[in-house]
Design a protein around this motif. Sequence first.
Motif, PDB file in Angstrom:
ATOM      1  N   LYS A  84       0.839  -1.204   0.000  1.00  0.00           N
ATOM      2  CA  LYS A  84       0.000   0.000   0.000  1.00  0.00           C
ATOM      3  C   LYS A  84       0.870   1.248   0.000  1.00  0.00           C
ATOM      4  N   CYS A  90     -10.121   2.109  10.848  1.00  0.00           N
ATOM      5  CA  CYS A  90      -9.897   2.601   9.486  1.00  0.00           C
ATOM      6  C   CYS A  90     -11.239   3.013   8.880  1.00  0.00           C
ATOM      7  N   LYS A 143     -12.970   4.534   6.512  1.00  0.00           N
ATOM      8  CA  LYS A 143     -12.956   5.124   5.180  1.00  0.00           C
ATOM      9  C   LYS A 143     -14.278   5.837   4.905  1.00  0.00           C
ATOM     10  N   GLY A 144     -14.187   7.015   4.300  1.00  0.00           N
ATOM     11  CA  GLY A 144     -15.383   7.795   4.018  1.00  0.00           C
ATOM     12  C   GLY A 144     -15.810   8.689   5.162  1.00  0.00           C
ATOM     13  N   ARG A 145     -15.062   8.704   6.247  1.00  0.00           N
ATOM     14  CA  ARG A 145     -15.386   9.555   7.398  1.00  0.00           C
ATOM     15  C   ARG A 145     -15.211  11.020   7.022  1.00  0.00           C
ATOM     16  N   VAL A 172      -7.809   9.686   6.833  1.00  0.00           N
ATOM     17  CA  VAL A 172      -7.585   8.566   7.744  1.00  0.00           C
ATOM     18  C   VAL A 172      -6.407   7.694   7.330  1.00  0.00           C
ATOM     19  N   ASN A 173      -5.974   7.799   6.064  1.00  0.00           N
ATOM     20  CA  ASN A 173      -4.822   7.014   5.613  1.00  0.00           C
ATOM     21  C   ASN A 173      -3.496   7.727   5.863  1.00  0.00           C
ATOM     22  N   SER A 198      -5.247   6.342  13.008  1.00  0.00           N
ATOM     23  CA  SER A 198      -5.811   5.105  12.483  1.00  0.00           C
ATOM     24  C   SER A 198      -4.936   3.905  12.828  1.00  0.00           C
ATOM     25  N   CYS A 208      -4.076   0.911   8.132  1.00  0.00           N
ATOM     26  CA  CYS A 208      -4.817   1.957   7.421  1.00  0.00           C
ATOM     27  C   CYS A 208      -3.903   3.092   6.973  1.00  0.00           C
TER      28      CYS A 208
END
Length: 285
Positions: A52, A236, A238-240, A251-252, A258, A262
């Motif tokens: 990642k 994690c 996602k979309g927050r 968040v990443n 996180s 993440c």
Amino acid sequence: MVRIFSFAAVAVLFASSAAAAATGRGKCGTTLTLPSELESKAAEVVKTHKLKIASMPSGSRAASRSVPVNWHVIDDGSKGKLTSAQIAEQLRVLNLSYSNASMPFTFTLAKTTRTTNSDWFYNAFGGTSQESAMKSALRSGGAGTLNLYSVDLSAQGLLGYATFPSSYSSAPSKDGVVFEYRSIPGGSLAPYNLGATLTHEVGHWVGLYHTFQGGCSGNGDFVSDTPAEASPASGCPKGRDTCSGGGLDPVNNFMDYSDDACMYAFSSGQATRAAALCNQYRASV
């Protein structure tokens, strides 16, 4: 800068101003031991996390600065005795993390010291006499040398803490990063055992604040391309989106709270800020 890890509940704790001397990463966990059923999967999780990180745009590293690293391994006689291979793997993950978004740093191990001292191992958190004694005895190098101290911070509910570049001139002996030895890649502190704790704390050492610094108002983390965030992320999510109109929460980003799996990104604005602050306060980097 203190990275907070609550073993009982999520700690929403962070510095309230840009001049604060401490910052944190709030976490929630139920055990210090990696469950046996997950041990066989640890290596694959670390590998996936690295992929990642590596997938993020790297940009140009032409202006990369080499940072010498002095790693001080503290143990209690049995716990904390990290191997050379474990140290090398953590530094490999650290360099991989700082290879994206044109982050201008590479980290090279200059030396490793090994000290058996139970008092330092369990009690060297920020502001204590143990921290002062440990750093006074072991720290070496100038403003551009990264001194790392791997210890056990579980009794204090911490994952790690670090000093900002601007703090060096007034307290050079305190400069560096103290962090949980079990947070290294493949360590036992799941889900914080992929090496992101050190990446996060080194982020503070080069001048970065948390992505949720200041919440939804004001200057936040002083970086324009990290969307404002009302509070630290956990897990994690996602979309927050906790601050309307500014984009989804980052968040990443390594400077959020996180889970390690993440986290895999810095922003170009963070790279610019880190380079500028190190130019100003860590001229030898």
